[in-house]
Each structure stands twice: as C-alpha cells, then as structure tokens.
Design a protein around this motif. Structure first.
Motif, PDB file in Angstrom:
ATOM      1  N   LYS A   1      -5.839  23.949  50.399  1.00 41.08           N
ATOM      2  CA  LYS A   1      -5.402  25.331  50.179  1.00 41.08           C
ATOM      3  C   LYS A   1      -3.872  25.425  50.142  1.00 41.08           C
ATOM      4  O   LYS A   1      -3.295  26.145  49.316  1.00 41.08           O
ATOM      5  CB  LYS A   1      -5.985  26.250  51.248  1.00 41.08           C
ATOM      6  CG  LYS A   1      -7.484  26.469  51.074  1.00 41.08           C
ATOM      7  CD  LYS A   1      -8.131  27.119  52.268  1.00 41.08           C
ATOM      8  CE  LYS A   1      -7.848  28.587  52.377  1.00 41.08           C
ATOM      9  NZ  LYS A   1      -8.651  29.231  53.455  1.00 41.08           N
ATOM     10  N   THR A   2      -3.215  24.671  51.010  1.00 42.12           N
ATOM     11  CA  THR A   2      -1.749  24.630  51.000  1.00 42.12           C
ATOM     12  C   THR A   2      -1.252  24.060  49.677  1.00 42.12           C
ATOM     13  O   THR A   2      -0.305  24.584  49.072  1.00 42.12           O
ATOM     14  CB  THR A   2      -1.228  23.795  52.191  1.00 42.12           C
ATOM     15  OG1 THR A   2      -1.678  24.399  53.400  1.00 42.12           O
ATOM     16  CG2 THR A   2       0.287  23.695  52.174  1.00 42.12           C
ATOM     17  N   MET A   3      -1.902  22.997  49.226  1.00 38.08           N
ATOM     18  CA  MET A   3      -1.545  22.378  47.947  1.00 38.08           C
ATOM     19  C   MET A   3      -1.738  23.368  46.797  1.00 38.08           C
ATOM     20  O   MET A   3      -0.895  23.476  45.904  1.00 38.08           O
ATOM     21  CB  MET A   3      -2.395  21.135  47.729  1.00 38.08           C
ATOM     22  CG  MET A   3      -2.172  20.427  46.424  1.00 38.08           C
ATOM     23  SD  MET A   3      -3.396  19.084  46.292  1.00 38.08           S
ATOM     24  CE  MET A   3      -2.618  18.100  45.037  1.00 38.08           C
TER      25      MET A   3
ATOM     26  N   GLU B   1       5.738  15.907  42.446  1.00 41.04           N
ATOM     27  CA  GLU B   1       5.347  15.354  43.744  1.00 41.04           C
ATOM     28  C   GLU B   1       3.853  15.517  44.031  1.00 41.04           C
ATOM     29  O   GLU B   1       3.255  14.672  44.692  1.00 41.04           O
ATOM     30  CB  GLU B   1       6.150  16.052  44.847  1.00 41.04           C
ATOM     31  CG  GLU B   1       5.870  15.541  46.235  1.00 41.04           C
ATOM     32  CD  GLU B   1       6.669  16.291  47.292  1.00 41.04           C
ATOM     33  OE1 GLU B   1       6.189  16.335  48.437  1.00 41.04           O
ATOM     34  OE2 GLU B   1       7.748  16.817  46.989  1.00 41.04           O
ATOM     35  N   LEU B   2       3.244  16.567  43.528  1.00 40.74           N
ATOM     36  CA  LEU B   2       1.872  16.905  43.899  1.00 40.74           C
ATOM     37  C   LEU B   2       0.840  16.657  42.802  1.00 40.74           C
ATOM     38  O   LEU B   2      -0.304  17.103  42.926  1.00 40.74           O
ATOM     39  CB  LEU B   2       1.800  18.371  44.340  1.00 40.74           C
ATOM     40  CG  LEU B   2       2.573  18.684  45.621  1.00 40.74           C
ATOM     41  CD1 LEU B   2       2.619  20.183  45.856  1.00 40.74           C
ATOM     42  CD2 LEU B   2       1.965  17.958  46.812  1.00 40.74           C
ATOM     43  N   THR B   3       1.217  15.972  41.737  1.00 44.40           N
ATOM     44  CA  THR B   3       0.273  15.696  40.654  1.00 44.40           C
ATOM     45  C   THR B   3       0.333  14.215  40.274  1.00 44.40           C
ATOM     46  O   THR B   3       1.314  13.533  40.541  1.00 44.40           O
ATOM     47  CB  THR B   3       0.592  16.543  39.400  1.00 44.40           C
ATOM     48  OG1 THR B   3       1.930  16.276  38.968  1.00 44.40           O
ATOM     49  CG2 THR B   3       0.432  18.033  39.667  1.00 44.40           C
ATOM     50  N   THR B   4      -0.728  13.763  39.619  1.00 38.92           N
ATOM     51  CA  THR B   4      -0.716  12.407  39.073  1.00 38.92           C
ATOM     52  C   THR B   4       0.237  12.385  37.879  1.00 38.92           C
ATOM     53  O   THR B   4       0.556  13.435  37.312  1.00 38.92           O
ATOM     54  CB  THR B   4      -2.124  11.990  38.630  1.00 38.92           C
ATOM     55  OG1 THR B   4      -2.568  12.880  37.610  1.00 38.92           O
ATOM     56  CG2 THR B   4      -3.094  11.965  39.804  1.00 38.92           C
ATOM     57  N   PRO B   5       0.691  11.221  37.458  1.00 39.07           N
ATOM     58  CA  PRO B   5       1.607  11.162  36.308  1.00 39.07           C
ATOM     59  C   PRO B   5       1.044  11.817  35.043  1.00 39.07           C
ATOM     60  O   PRO B   5       1.765  12.545  34.348  1.00 39.07           O
ATOM     61  CB  PRO B   5       1.837   9.659  36.112  1.00 39.07           C
ATOM     62  CG  PRO B   5       1.669   9.084  37.487  1.00 39.07           C
ATOM     63  CD  PRO B   5       0.548   9.899  38.098  1.00 39.07           C
TER      64      PRO B   5
END
Length: 181
Positions: free
Chosen positions: A71-73, A91-95
């Motif tokens: 949920k924070t993400m 920072e929060l995803t795949t390439p």
C-alpha cells in the motif's frame, strides 16, 4: 487491460492521468492473465475477487507486513507519477516497467496529473518464488479520484511485484492488471 510480469510494456494512460495499461511485446492487447499464467475468469469485481485465494503465510513472508508495504508502494508510485518524479519511479519499478512509464510520461508532456486515493485496500493473491526472485500479486481496490473528476470512483487492479530472493531488497513493480476499467 493488464501488464503481466516480464513483458516490459505498461501504460495505464487512458487520458485520466494514471499511468498503466498493458500490451504484449508485439503491441497487441494481452488476455487477462497474471504472471502465474492463470487466466482471469471475468473482469467484473464480483467474479474477479473470487478468482484467487491468498495463501495464509506465503513462503515465509509476513502477509500483513507485505500488504502494508504494498500500500505504501502504491501511494508512493502514484505520487511519483503525478509529480513526474522519475527518481522514485526508477527506484520502485523493474527496468522494463520504468522504460514504459518514462515513455508514458513523455507522451503526457507537461500536462499535470492529480490523483486522490481516499480509500485503499489490498490483499495478497499469490506468491511464487524461484531460485533468484520472489513474485507477488497484490489486488488493490478502493476509491480513486483522477484529475478533474467530480467524485472518486471505485477501482480494482492487481499489481505484480518482484524482488531478489537473495538480497531481499526493495519490492519493484513489474506489472499491472486492471480489473475494472
């Protein structure tokens, strides 16, 4: 539309400011599947909610902690999308996911985006682990108001997140499956 793990295409940009919608590598709409390869039986909320059951303690992961982190993400990525904050998106995803989001942001241009999420709930739908990675499907649902919409609308989508099985580093968004749109 959905974004299944590993396909590298995501864009929910349907003109309302939210970023993600999926096509396969050939640019064609994908069938409604998650990254476990399971086909969704229906796209309506009632049928979709019964499609999966969450494991009680998936692979040693604390489910309550995982839901809280997810949920924070979700909120952090939504804010990053709205503000065109590519550092957080990276920072929060795949390439592959980041590359698509960046293209979507470039396509949006300087148009501002504003999203309010007055209600956000989540549940773990499935967990799979390989020698190198742990994959989790999380269903998010609640109320969301995008841009100039007069009221919040219900939404429901499944996010596929992944992290290294060895380092246990940050969960990264690998795909999105929209259930309501």
């Amino acid at each position: 539309p959905d974004l299944a793990y590993g396909q590298g295409a995501a864009s929910r940009s349907q003109g309302n400011g939210s970023p993600f919608q999926h096509q396969n590598q050939n640019g064609q709409a994908r069938p409604d599947t998650n990254f476990f390869g399971t086909q969704r039986a229906a796209t309506n909320p009632v049928a979709a909610t019964g499609a999966f059951s969450a494991p009680p303690q998936p692979l040693g992961l604390d489910q309550a902690e995982l839901v809280t982190s997810a949920k924070t993400m979700f909120m952090r990525l939504q804010r990053a999308w709205d503000a065109n904050e590519q550092g957080d998106l990276f920072e929060l995803t795949t390439p592959d996911m980041f590359a698509q989001l960046k293209r979507d942001l470039e396509g949006r241009g300087s148009q501002p985006s504003r999203t309010e999420v007055p209600q956000l709930d989540a549940e773990v739908l499935g967990v799979e682990s390989t020698a190198n990675e742990t994959f989790v499907s999380v269903r998010f649902y609640g109320q969301m108001r995008e841009d100039d919409a007069p009221t919040a609308q219900p939404f429901q989508e499944v996010w596929n997140i992944v992290r290294s099985a060895h380092t246990g580093d940050t969960w990264r968004l690998a795909g999105i499956q929209q259930l309501d749109r």
